[in-house]
Design an enzyme around this catalytic site. Sequence first.
Site, mmCIF file in Angstrom:
data_model
loop_
_atom_site.group_PDB
_atom_site.id
_atom_site.type_symbol
_atom_site.label_atom_id
_atom_site.label_comp_id
_atom_site.label_asym_id
_atom_site.label_seq_id
_atom_site.Cartn_x
_atom_site.Cartn_y
_atom_site.Cartn_z
ATOM 1 N N ASP A 93 0.869 -1.164 0.000
ATOM 2 C CA ASP A 93 0.000 0.000 0.000
ATOM 3 C C ASP A 93 0.915 1.225 0.000
ATOM 4 O O ASP A 93 2.053 1.163 0.453
ATOM 5 C CB ASP A 93 -0.919 -0.010 1.234
ATOM 6 C CG ASP A 93 -2.068 0.993 1.084
ATOM 7 O OD1 ASP A 93 -2.929 1.030 1.964
ATOM 8 O OD2 ASP A 93 -2.083 1.728 0.060
ATOM 9 N N ASP A 266 -7.803 -7.509 1.241
ATOM 10 C CA ASP A 266 -6.810 -7.609 2.332
ATOM 11 C C ASP A 266 -7.449 -7.068 3.598
ATOM 12 O O ASP A 266 -8.319 -6.187 3.520
ATOM 13 C CB ASP A 266 -5.566 -6.771 2.009
ATOM 14 C CG ASP A 266 -5.737 -5.324 2.485
ATOM 15 O OD1 ASP A 266 -6.326 -4.539 1.715
ATOM 16 O OD2 ASP A 266 -5.341 -5.005 3.633
ATOM 17 N N CYS A 304 -12.424 -27.709 9.605
ATOM 18 C CA CYS A 304 -11.233 -27.000 9.137
ATOM 19 C C CYS A 304 -10.039 -27.952 9.052
ATOM 20 O O CYS A 304 -9.837 -28.766 9.940
ATOM 21 C CB CYS A 304 -10.909 -25.851 10.105
ATOM 22 S SG CYS A 304 -9.430 -24.942 9.661
ATOM 23 N N CYS A 306 -6.795 -26.985 8.949
ATOM 24 C CA CYS A 306 -5.534 -26.289 9.246
ATOM 25 C C CYS A 306 -4.730 -27.044 10.297
ATOM 26 O O CYS A 306 -5.244 -27.916 11.005
ATOM 27 C CB CYS A 306 -5.808 -24.860 9.711
ATOM 28 S SG CYS A 306 -6.266 -24.689 11.441
ATOM 29 N N CYS A 309 -6.313 -26.956 13.796
ATOM 30 C CA CYS A 309 -7.510 -27.795 13.999
ATOM 31 C C CYS A 309 -7.195 -29.277 13.895
ATOM 32 O O CYS A 309 -7.916 -30.120 14.440
ATOM 33 C CB CYS A 309 -8.589 -27.405 13.001
ATOM 34 S SG CYS A 309 -9.277 -25.776 13.371
ATOM 35 N N HIS A 335 -4.955 -20.553 12.148
ATOM 36 C CA HIS A 335 -6.340 -20.951 11.861
ATOM 37 C C HIS A 335 -7.091 -19.860 11.106
ATOM 38 O O HIS A 335 -7.728 -20.128 10.077
ATOM 39 C CB HIS A 335 -7.094 -21.289 13.154
ATOM 40 C CG HIS A 335 -8.570 -21.440 12.907
ATOM 41 N ND1 HIS A 335 -9.123 -22.581 12.345
ATOM 42 C CD2 HIS A 335 -9.599 -20.560 13.068
ATOM 43 C CE1 HIS A 335 -10.428 -22.415 12.187
ATOM 44 N NE2 HIS A 335 -10.739 -21.206 12.611
HETATM 45 C C1 LIG Z 1 -11.526 -2.781 9.439
HETATM 46 O O1 LIG Z 1 -10.139 -2.661 9.746
HETATM 47 C C2 LIG Z 1 -9.726 -1.352 10.098
HETATM 48 O O2 LIG Z 1 -9.907 -0.473 8.986
HETATM 49 C C3 LIG Z 1 -8.789 -0.539 8.159
HETATM 50 C C4 LIG Z 1 -9.209 -1.365 6.974
HETATM 51 N N1 LIG Z 1 -9.890 -0.493 6.063
HETATM 52 C C5 LIG Z 1 -9.217 0.128 5.067
HETATM 53 N N2 LIG Z 1 -9.792 1.024 4.234
HETATM 54 C C6 LIG Z 1 -8.812 1.463 3.428
HETATM 55 C C7 LIG Z 1 -8.810 2.459 2.440
HETATM 56 C C8 LIG Z 1 -7.601 2.779 1.792
HETATM 57 C C9 LIG Z 1 -7.527 3.845 0.809
HETATM 58 O O3 LIG Z 1 -8.524 4.517 0.491
HETATM 59 N N3 LIG Z 1 -6.322 4.108 0.253
HETATM 60 C C10 LIG Z 1 -5.205 3.393 0.575
HETATM 61 N N4 LIG Z 1 -4.031 3.722 -0.035
HETATM 62 N N5 LIG Z 1 -5.224 2.381 1.455
HETATM 63 C C11 LIG Z 1 -6.409 2.063 2.103
HETATM 64 C C12 LIG Z 1 -6.420 1.059 3.085
HETATM 65 C C13 LIG Z 1 -7.615 0.782 3.761
HETATM 66 N N6 LIG Z 1 -7.913 -0.075 4.807
HETATM 67 C C14 LIG Z 1 -7.679 -1.172 8.933
HETATM 68 O O4 LIG Z 1 -6.670 -0.161 9.094
HETATM 69 C C15 LIG Z 1 -6.569 0.154 10.488
HETATM 70 C C16 LIG Z 1 -5.334 -0.571 10.996
HETATM 71 C C17 LIG Z 1 -6.544 1.669 10.674
HETATM 72 O O5 LIG Z 1 -7.741 -0.386 11.122
HETATM 73 C C18 LIG Z 1 -8.245 -1.419 10.309
#
Ligand SMILES: CO[C@@H]1O[C@H](CNc2nc3cc4c(=O)[nH]c(N)nc4cc3[nH]2)[C@H]2OC(C)(C)O[C@@H]12
Length: 369
Positions: A93, A266, A304, A306, A309, A335
């Site tokens: 990212d 992811d 599962c 894994c 398990c 797991h």
């Molecule tokens: C539900 O888990 C929390 O929410 C984040 C996952 N949700 C997420 N939406 C995203 C949007 C973007 C984006 O618009 N642009 C770029 N470059 N990367 C992104 C990465 C992202 N990840 C996890 O990230 C933390 C660790 C803050 O909490 C988790």
Amino acid sequence: MAVQYELIKRCSKTGARAGRLHTPHGTFDTPIFMPVGTQATVKAMSPHELKEMGAGIILSNTYHLYLRPGHELVAEAGGLHKFMNWDGGILTDSGGFQVFSLGPLRKITEEGVTFRSHIDGSKQFLSPERATEVQMALGADIIMAFDECVPYPADHDYARKSTERTTRWAERCKGAHTRADQALFGIVQGGMYKDLRSMSVRDLVSLDFPGYAIGGLSVGEPKDLMYEMLEHTVPLLPVNKPRYLMGVGTPDCLVEGVLHGIDMFDCVFPTRVARNGTVMTHQGRLVVKNAEYTRDFRPIDSDCGCYTCRNFSRAYIRHLLKTEEIFGLRLTTIHNLYFLIHFMKKMRQAIIEDRFLEFRAEFWSQYQK
Ligand SMILES: CO[C@@H]1O[C@H](CNc2nc3cc4c(=O)[nH]c(N)nc4cc3[nH]2)[C@H]2OC(C)(C)O[C@@H]12
């Protein structure tokens, strides 16, 4: 092209599709779940264990690696694959999201983002060009454009201005990207506004990226709103390019993401919750640390396959977690990752056999959030 998407089968009734992603480090079935290895390691897992459980592509993060140990050191080691001894796929990212969610005191200008490191408070700056240079040095197979993740909620005017800047930044990333063995994906923004999502897709597709991520979701919005944005946005993207939904997620969101035609996912969720004793089963989540499992000598999930398990009971794993034995969080991590990776394989098979809607109905009849 460094990364090529091959469409194998489209579901006749929904946007779901099965495919293959050809990369310089292998070909991977899609839909795919990509374990997160933020600091060049999927926490508590060895590369061998990741391979054994069927992991194909893993994530690392520009923001974290840029701050520590530094992209120059990783480049000196021969790049991320060599540094972490992982010969599968790697996606990084771009740091945009982490700058906004981790770095305090940030300032956004057209040029880029000034922020303070969450590690030592030092003043830092990332621009589209710099984020692209860092990712070229890290050497992932797939890298992401430097963007602003539109916060939730945001008004239409802010979302529009931010998305227009993200498009200008994407063009600058494209201009700075010179590694032919890497694919640079554009990231669709637009907040929760359909007109801005359409605008973002139109502008990014005109820049012709080899793949497109959908950003600005899984940022605290209601799940139904995320699904509404997907339903609107995904069909606007090219059929022959991979679609990557960032930051998702849990089994229910994976099913709905696949339904709408997403190929790549992811999320930190499976590895993060594993470390505090929450594991996934076909019936939903189970907190194996809870007292009710003290004398439960069954595996976490009898369906599962894994390592956890096949060899250990809930009672034993609970004991390890309660005594803060490191092996405990390794077992729950193994797991959860295996569960999600194989959940995607089952969905892919259902798409190929044109029974995805039946698979989805069966899932929802059993799943408690
Ligand atoms: C539900 O888990 C929390 O929410 C984040 C996952 N949700 C997420 N939406 C995203 C949007 C973007 C984006 O618009 N642009 C770029 N470059 N990367 C992104 C990465 C992202 N990840 C996890 O990230 C933390 C660790 C803050 O909490 C988790």
